[in-house]
Motif scaffolding. Sequence first.
Motif, mmCIF file in Angstrom:
data_model
loop_
_atom_site.group_PDB
_atom_site.id
_atom_site.type_symbol
_atom_site.label_atom_id
_atom_site.label_comp_id
_atom_site.label_asym_id
_atom_site.label_seq_id
_atom_site.Cartn_x
_atom_site.Cartn_y
_atom_site.Cartn_z
ATOM 1 N N UNK A 170 -11.582 -6.616 -5.546
ATOM 2 C CA UNK A 170 -12.115 -5.301 -5.749
ATOM 3 C C UNK A 170 -11.819 -5.030 -7.437
ATOM 4 N N UNK A 171 -12.351 -4.067 -8.405
ATOM 5 C CA UNK A 171 -12.308 -3.719 -9.420
ATOM 6 C C UNK A 171 -12.007 -2.324 -9.723
ATOM 7 N N UNK A 172 -11.115 -1.717 -10.315
ATOM 8 C CA UNK A 172 -10.775 -0.446 -10.694
ATOM 9 C C UNK A 172 -10.480 -0.372 -12.132
ATOM 10 N N UNK A 173 -11.417 0.344 -12.920
ATOM 11 C CA UNK A 173 -11.192 0.376 -14.440
ATOM 12 C C UNK A 173 -10.862 -0.829 -14.952
ATOM 13 N N UNK A 174 -11.471 -1.997 -14.694
ATOM 14 C CA UNK A 174 -11.439 -3.297 -15.535
ATOM 15 C C UNK A 174 -10.473 -4.042 -14.956
ATOM 16 N N UNK A 175 -9.513 -3.599 -14.012
ATOM 17 C CA UNK A 175 -8.475 -4.466 -13.604
ATOM 18 C C UNK A 175 -8.892 -4.881 -11.908
ATOM 19 N N UNK A 176 -8.666 -5.916 -11.738
ATOM 20 C CA UNK A 176 -8.687 -6.740 -10.577
ATOM 21 C C UNK A 176 -7.656 -6.661 -9.614
ATOM 22 N N UNK A 177 -7.916 -6.454 -8.328
ATOM 23 C CA UNK A 177 -6.934 -6.444 -7.258
ATOM 24 C C UNK A 177 -7.494 -6.890 -5.879
ATOM 25 N N UNK A 178 -6.723 -7.036 -4.867
ATOM 26 C CA UNK A 178 -7.074 -7.419 -3.639
ATOM 27 C C UNK A 178 -6.660 -6.418 -2.487
ATOM 28 N N UNK A 179 -7.588 -6.014 -1.643
ATOM 29 C CA UNK A 179 -7.086 -5.374 -0.657
ATOM 30 C C UNK A 179 -6.172 -5.663 0.383
ATOM 31 N N UNK A 180 -5.258 -4.969 0.854
ATOM 32 C CA UNK A 180 -4.087 -5.436 1.803
ATOM 33 C C UNK A 180 -4.025 -4.520 2.618
ATOM 34 N N UNK A 181 -4.487 -3.128 2.462
ATOM 35 C CA UNK A 181 -4.194 -2.546 3.806
ATOM 36 C C UNK A 181 -5.401 -1.256 3.395
ATOM 37 N N UNK A 182 -5.702 -0.700 4.525
ATOM 38 C CA UNK A 182 -6.520 0.383 4.662
ATOM 39 C C UNK A 182 -6.275 1.539 5.982
ATOM 40 N N UNK A 183 -6.049 2.751 5.525
ATOM 41 C CA UNK A 183 -5.453 3.812 6.603
ATOM 42 C C UNK A 183 -4.980 4.883 5.819
ATOM 43 N N UNK A 184 -4.403 5.650 6.581
ATOM 44 C CA UNK A 184 -3.571 6.775 6.415
ATOM 45 C C UNK A 184 -1.971 6.260 5.602
ATOM 46 N N UNK A 185 -1.716 7.221 4.558
ATOM 47 C CA UNK A 185 -0.382 7.107 4.266
ATOM 48 C C UNK A 185 0.491 8.427 4.040
ATOM 49 N N UNK A 186 0.993 9.056 5.276
ATOM 50 C CA UNK A 186 1.447 10.289 5.315
ATOM 51 C C UNK A 186 2.399 10.213 3.934
ATOM 52 N N UNK A 187 2.631 11.676 3.731
ATOM 53 C CA UNK A 187 2.066 12.887 4.167
ATOM 54 C C UNK A 187 0.550 13.350 3.614
ATOM 55 N N UNK A 188 0.329 12.450 2.588
ATOM 56 C CA UNK A 188 -1.024 12.919 2.022
ATOM 57 C C UNK A 188 -2.215 12.630 2.955
ATOM 58 N N UNK A 189 -3.224 13.702 3.279
ATOM 59 C CA UNK A 189 -4.295 13.438 4.121
ATOM 60 C C UNK A 189 -5.363 12.603 3.647
ATOM 61 N N UNK A 190 -6.160 11.826 4.498
ATOM 62 C CA UNK A 190 -7.197 11.035 3.955
ATOM 63 C C UNK A 190 -6.938 9.447 4.000
ATOM 64 N N UNK A 191 -8.060 8.785 4.062
ATOM 65 C CA UNK A 191 -7.729 7.404 4.237
ATOM 66 C C UNK A 191 -7.317 6.886 2.568
ATOM 67 N N UNK A 192 -6.700 5.720 2.307
ATOM 68 C CA UNK A 192 -6.435 5.067 1.173
ATOM 69 C C UNK A 192 -6.428 3.622 1.243
#
Length: 577
Positions: free
Chosen positions: A63-85
Amino acid sequence: MACQAVPCLHLGSEPGELQATEAEHVHLTAAPPGWPLRSPHLLDSGYIIMNDALTSDVIGRRVEVNGEHATVRFFGDVPPVAGFWLGVEWDNPERGKHDGSHEGTVYFKCRHPTGGSFIRPNKVNFGVDFLTALKNRYVLEDGPEEDGKEQIVTIGNRTVQTVGFDSVIKRQSQLNKLEDISLRNCAVNGAGDKGGIATACPHIRKVDLSRNLLSSWDDVIDIADQLKDLEVLNLSENKLEFPSCSTSLIGTFSALKVLVLNRTGITWAEVLRCAPGWPVLEELYLGSNNICISERPVDVLQTVKLLDLSSNQLIDENQLFLIAYLPRLEQLILSNIGISSIHFPDAGIGCKTSLFPSLQYLVVNDNQISQWSFINELDKLQSLDTLSCVRNPLTAGSKDSQTTRQFIIARIGQLKTLDRCQILPEERRGAELDYRKAFGNEWKKAGGHQNPDKNRPNEEFLAAHPRYQFLCQKYGAPEDGELKTQQPFILKNQLLTLKIRYPDQLDQKVLEKQLPDSMTIQKVKGLLSRLLKVPVSQLLLSYESPKMPGREIELENDQQSLQFYSVENGDSLLVRW
């Protein structure tokens, strides 16, 4: 892409930083570009719950975020903040804040303790397919006269009125003619629809796909399999997953001659695993991959003529012997690998090694070479004629770079080019004669003698100066008069009296100047520029010597000295502009 703040979760941040605002609670009513959705359903909260198939697709994606590249290692919830990350591991570890853990829970792992972040999915660019990127970059926009142009065409049994039909044909024609393309940093994530590339642009021969979002070697195969004429492929700065076992790829890279894999994370074992699919490969670039050469190539890489292993700090001289039998290897680039020594055990003094039989061009810049024994060993290579050895302790630490150059030339008999500068016959002769004089006293102390019957220098001297005996045979043993200790440097003894002539400016008066023989051509030009009021960039210099009537020698290298070109007292500098 415009820069914008990206909501991230960072371990070790200030208290309260994990409290996301309502604006950060992203409602995914539609997927971001490139988002691999499968069977989602929407809850009242506005978030999308995705099935297991989706999760397995996302993990490992680039993936690319604001010109920086990364690799996705996780998808899901990260309590206590609601929603997917998304949990991502950045290519640049300074971009992150943690190692994939949050409040004692390990969500994913990073190679670097600050390589990870949690980011909302809608802030991430998953990229586009090859053909989309190609059209974005290479298809011309419709002209104003074409936009409104109507046409009547027949499709099947139906008559259809079209607008801009000519421009569609024009676009297809443009792609069809492309042979050399660059899609560097275009967020390419894969091939796209099967067969689409082969249909749209079948004649492509050279492709630059560096710094994109390709995540696996399979993605590369899907693209290359549709480009039957592909000869040059650059994949640098794509963090690729390579196959864990040998795969049959007959035909996919059947025409590939040049492959660039710098900063891809490939290992030597993976190189050998993929290499059977490169049957005619001639150039292979593997820079900055932390490669350790673990085994000898057998039945692979046999056609490679150029191998670049620069900036792989784990490589040592013993590993180099594993590639020493590649039969066609002509160019080897070993810049910045940390090497300090090399020894060819199969060849004695004055003999040639059987290793690297075809090697002509060697680059060992930016290493730790500090001993002349390294240079001596290079003379054992059968075919070496070009060497680059800059920014090593042996060369960079010397006060007299010209003497160092002479000694390298004298020690490697077949060398024709050193540090990108051609070695002319006059320079070789001068270098070998100076070397012979410089070590003449040491030679005599070691048992050397002008009488061939008594000339028996010891093994220690011969090991340190393996070509010295040959030079004595070539030029004669040094006479005692040549070996007197040189007088201390006196500036006036180094001054050359030269005439300054202007062949194309007959009205200019001939001048006579005294210049140090160590003065560089660049400084001579600067002096003449001030004298003649002519820009340095316009000046061309050469010289004539009474010893060589009718011959004019160009002073083409601004960094070399008058002495380098054997300019002597009484010679004439010829100035043109």
